[in-house]
Design an enzyme around this catalytic site. Structure first.
Site, PDB file in Angstrom:
ATOM      1  N   THR A 181      -0.769 122.444  34.474  1.00 39.49           N
ATOM      2  CA  THR A 181       0.066 122.181  33.298  1.00 39.49           C
ATOM      3  C   THR A 181       0.974 120.982  33.501  1.00 39.49           C
ATOM      4  O   THR A 181       1.154 120.164  32.598  1.00 39.49           O
ATOM      5  CB  THR A 181       0.924 123.425  32.974  1.00 39.49           C
ATOM      6  OG1 THR A 181       0.061 124.551  32.826  1.00 39.49           O
ATOM      7  CG2 THR A 181       1.709 123.232  31.698  1.00 39.49           C
TER       8      THR A 181
ATOM      9  N   HIS B 111      -4.732 121.200  25.773  1.00 39.16           N
ATOM     10  CA  HIS B 111      -4.501 122.639  25.962  1.00 39.16           C
ATOM     11  C   HIS B 111      -5.854 123.328  26.062  1.00 39.16           C
ATOM     12  O   HIS B 111      -6.854 122.840  25.531  1.00 39.16           O
ATOM     13  CB  HIS B 111      -3.715 123.208  24.770  1.00 39.16           C
ATOM     14  CG  HIS B 111      -3.714 124.702  24.695  1.00 39.16           C
ATOM     15  ND1 HIS B 111      -2.849 125.482  25.424  1.00 39.16           N
ATOM     16  CD2 HIS B 111      -4.500 125.563  23.979  1.00 39.16           C
ATOM     17  CE1 HIS B 111      -3.096 126.765  25.160  1.00 39.16           C
ATOM     18  NE2 HIS B 111      -4.078 126.834  24.279  1.00 39.16           N
TER      19      HIS B 111
END
Length: 772
Positions: free
Chosen positions: A572, A599
């Site tokens: 992330t 994502h």
């Protein structure tokens, strides 16, 4: 008085002698320390010395180098620590100059950095790169193995350096092609040589230019010169890295100051090429940056980058590779997994195969096996650890049913976790089977002792590893362990400008884009999308960011799609991604934890739920293609999307037109229109006179004889006219009959509307592959 003076002189003389003795002891101690340091590594600089080294017993850890780059000085302190901690006389460290040793001629131009492990004259291991943990692990394992060999409890397993083996294979292929050309025969298809790839150079934007805020301007100047930036990373170099990178300058007076400067702040590392072939990129970039000395650059090349951005001496803003050999070394140093693009701009077609590590080998040798796989040029595209049931093992090996080893094989495969790997390389199937060696363990040990089945054998009856034997088998076996699945991929608003590049990466990784749409998320949808993060501090910022601009939503299909996509995008945090997965999408395009470009669904269930929310009840074929049916709920404007998946009619229209069409064709809108229509009809009945002409009566008869099919096809305006005429029908009985027909279930009308809508919205195969 004279006696006192003599006494003082005596005392002074004694003190002087004592001081001299202390100084001598210090010098001896320092000399001893230097001698110990010198003895830490033997320096081999001739073929004779090389042969003498290999004739002695023990484990030799050899740093192979060339004069232009020098040995890997950054590892010396680590070697000293290892030597002191182990205290094993069998362990020896050496440096070997490839320029002077015939046996190492293949390493010339390919030894950056390279450590060979020789025991009893045999090559037993290779480590490429200054990877301290890996080198320590290899030393520990090989030292233990060498003690066993000397005690008669084991035999040495000689290997061939995989990189050199691959290099020799390419050379043979090139020679074969040249022979075929000389004989007038068309060259046979083989491995593309290095001549088929673009020339690449390495550039460093140094800490002084970074601190002065000149990075963007330098990048603009580089691009303005027509140079393509293939890789770009910001990183703060460690002292060991700087000493190793500039090892060829270690004898210079300014070396320590250079180390201090280069570790004072972050640098930017670039891999550059130019044009179709990259030819002369090294010289062109060095011409662009100008002379090393800043003052000389300002005088001779005032437009050069060093003249514009440099300060003094080595604080000259930029570095560029000085030669092809240096560029190769620096690429390996900064980007060990970098693959230069092919001249034609198209990478060779990769082949995929299944690699299976059986339970006992997985438990004992997992990391070593994966390391060998990567060293041999394979990319691990998919990876899964799983426990097979007896039934699953029987299904996987059903073609072996009836063989005497079948029951033992099934028992072995279901005895513990296995490691399944999807490997990719140009010759993945044949290359992996070649590494495995013969199926029979005894035969592997005898005929191919360097093979994986020989090196990692734990059971003489069943070998430790499996590999697919053909493309059809590979597909079938990959499907077994990595069944086709779907995941949701999102290109966030911050990465809109790099959307095409990311989509190229998606295709390169073997994903199929089964469905896609570009939209601007509403707050409600963004909140639902990230519901799992609702308790996080950054939740509100995340929702705000996701509604700040266009978002590109995709359904990706592939074997092991969920894990595969998450592996491709990386951690992330882009900063962490640059460290642990530098080639990942987030490492390349991410800016921060919030603006990290993309994502992906966290697990298959989350993926299914998200697909349902965004695209409706999509169905997929076995190869991952989306079927034509789309759940009508996916086309409601109430879902919160400002742009929806268009129908066949609207596929080529702008997004705003598609949205309007979707609204007009929505079942809810149609139902509302029918309700309004009925209200108008009721109002018409009340206003219509009860008398009717003969002509109207004559027109009424054929209308009553119409079939249900014709009723279905009638337009709302025709229905209104019919019902108006029926309101003045003959007698109360006729009126009641007419009203009865009007009260036919609304659901029928709605169902007919839906059927018409579905027909209109039926999409041709591949509609989701369009660029909307």
């Amino acid at each position: 008085m004279r006696q006192k003076v003599e006494s003082n002189e005596e005392t002074l003389s004694t003190d002087t002698c004592d001081n001299a003795n202390v100084a001598d002891k210090k010098i001896d101690k320092m000399a001893g320390r230097r001698k110990a340091e010198i003895q830490l590594q033997m320096h081999i600089e001739s073929q004779e010395e090389w042969e003498d080294l290999l004739s002695k017993e023990g484990l030799n850890v050899i740093d192979v180098y060339q004069e232009w780059c020098g040995p890997c000085t950054g590892m010396v302190s680590n070697f000293k620590k290892i030597k002191n901690e182990m205290g094993d006389p069998l362990l020896k460290f050496c440096t070997a100059k490839a320029d002077m040793i015939d046996s190492l001629d293949k390493y010339r131009g390919h030894c950056e950095p390279c450590f060979l492990f020789y025991a009893g004259g045999c090559l037993v291991a290779v480590v490429r790169g200054a990877n301290s943990p890996k080198i320590l692990r290899t030393i520990t394992e090989q030292l233990k193995q060498e003690h066993k060999c000397l005690d008669g409890g084991s035999e040495r397993k000689e290997i061939k350096d995989p990189f050199i083996a691959q290099l020799e294979s390419k050379e043979k292929e090139t020679e074969k092609e040249e022979e075929e050309e000389e004989e007038g025969r068309p060259p046979s298809k083989g491995v593309q040589s290095q001549e088929g790839v673009k020339e690449v150079t390495v550039a460093l934007i140094k800490p002084d230019a970074v601190e002065a805020g000149k990075v963007d301007q330098i990048l603009e100047d580089i691009k303005a010169a027509g140079i393509e930036i293939l890789k770009h990373e910001e990183r703060k170099l460690t002292e060991d890295e700087v000493r190793q990178f500039y090892s060829h300058l270690q004898d210079q007076d300014f070396f320590e100051d250079l180390v201090k400067f280069m570790t004072s702040g972050p640098s930017h590392v670039l891999a550059l090429t130019k044009g179709k072939t990259g030819e002369n990129i090294i010289d062109e970039f060095r011409d662009l940056i100008g002379p090393t000395d800043v003052e000389e650059a300002k005088t001779q090349k005032p437009e050069s980058l060093r003249a514009k951005h440099g300060q003094q001496t080595f604080m000259n803003a930029l570095h560029g590779s000085s030669s092809a050999d240096m560029a190769t070394r620096e690429l390996a140093f900064f980007f060990p997994d970098f693959v230069a693009p092919h001249v034609d701009g198209k990478a060779p077609k990769l082949q995929r195969t299944l690699a299976l590590v059986r339970p006992e080998a997985f438990r004992l040798h997992k990391d070593e096996i994966i390391s060998k796989i990567r060293e041999s040029g394979f990319k691990v595209a998919m990876q899964k650890e799983m426990q097979l049931t007896k039934e699953m093992a029987e299904e996987f090996y059903k073609e072996h049913t009836g063989q005497e080893y079948f029951d033992q094989l099934v028992t072995n495969m279901s005895s513990g976790p296995v490691l399944a790997l999807g490997l990719a390389r140009e010759d993945a199937i044949e290359g992996w089977r070649s590494m495995l060696g013969p199926k029979e363990v005894d035969k592997a040990k005898e005929e191919a002792p360097e093979s994986l089945r020989a090196k990692f054998a734990v059971d003489d009856a069943i070998n430790s590893l499996h590999g697919s034997d053909s493309e059809d088998t590979a597909k079938k076996e990959l499907d077994f362990f990595f069944p086709m699945e779907q995941t949701v991929a999102v290109i966030k608003p911050d990465a809109e400008g790099t959307k095409d590049e990311i989509i190229d990466r998606i295709h390169e990784a073997g994903f199929k884009i089964a469905a896609r749409k570009e939209t601007k998320l509403t707050k409600e949808i963004a909140e639902e999308f990230y519901a799992d993060h609702k308790d996080k501090d950054y939740y509100n910022d995340l929702v705000e960011h996701m509604t700040s601009g266009p978002t590109y939503l995709m359904v990706l299909s592939r074997e092991g799609a969920v894990d595969g996509w998450r592996s491709l995008i990386g951690p992330t945090d882009p900063t962490q991604a640059k460290e642990v997965s530098p080639d990942s999408i987030r490492a390349t395009y991410g800016k921060s934890i919030l603006e990290n470009a993309v994502h992906g669904s966290s697990d298959p269930e989350h993926a299914k739920k998200t697909i349902k929310t965004i695209f409706g009840d999509l169905k997929f074929t076995p190869d991952g293609t989306a079927l034509e049916t789309i759940d009508e709920e996916a086309e409601k404007d109430e879902e919160g999307f400002e742009a929806e998946v268009p129908t066949t009619k609207t596929a080529d229209k702008p997004v705003s037109d598609s949205t309007k069409d979707a609204e007009e064709s929505s079942p809810e809108v149609k139902s509302q229109q029918l309700e309004e229509q009925r209200a108008k009809e009721e109002e018409t009945r009340q206003e219509t006179p009860k008398e009717e002409t003969k002509e109207e009566k004559q027109e009424e008869a054929p209308k009553e004889e119409k079939t249900e099919e014709s009723k279905t096809e009638e337009k709302p305006s025709e229905e209104t006219e019919q019902k108006t005429e029926e309101s003045t029908a003959q007698g109360e009985e006729k009126k009641e009959e007419t009203q009865s027909e009007e009260k036919a279930p609304d659901t029928q009308t709605t169902e007919e509307s839906k059927e018409e809508e579905k027909k209109e919205e039926t999409k041709p195969e591949g509609v989701f592959e369009g660029g909307f």
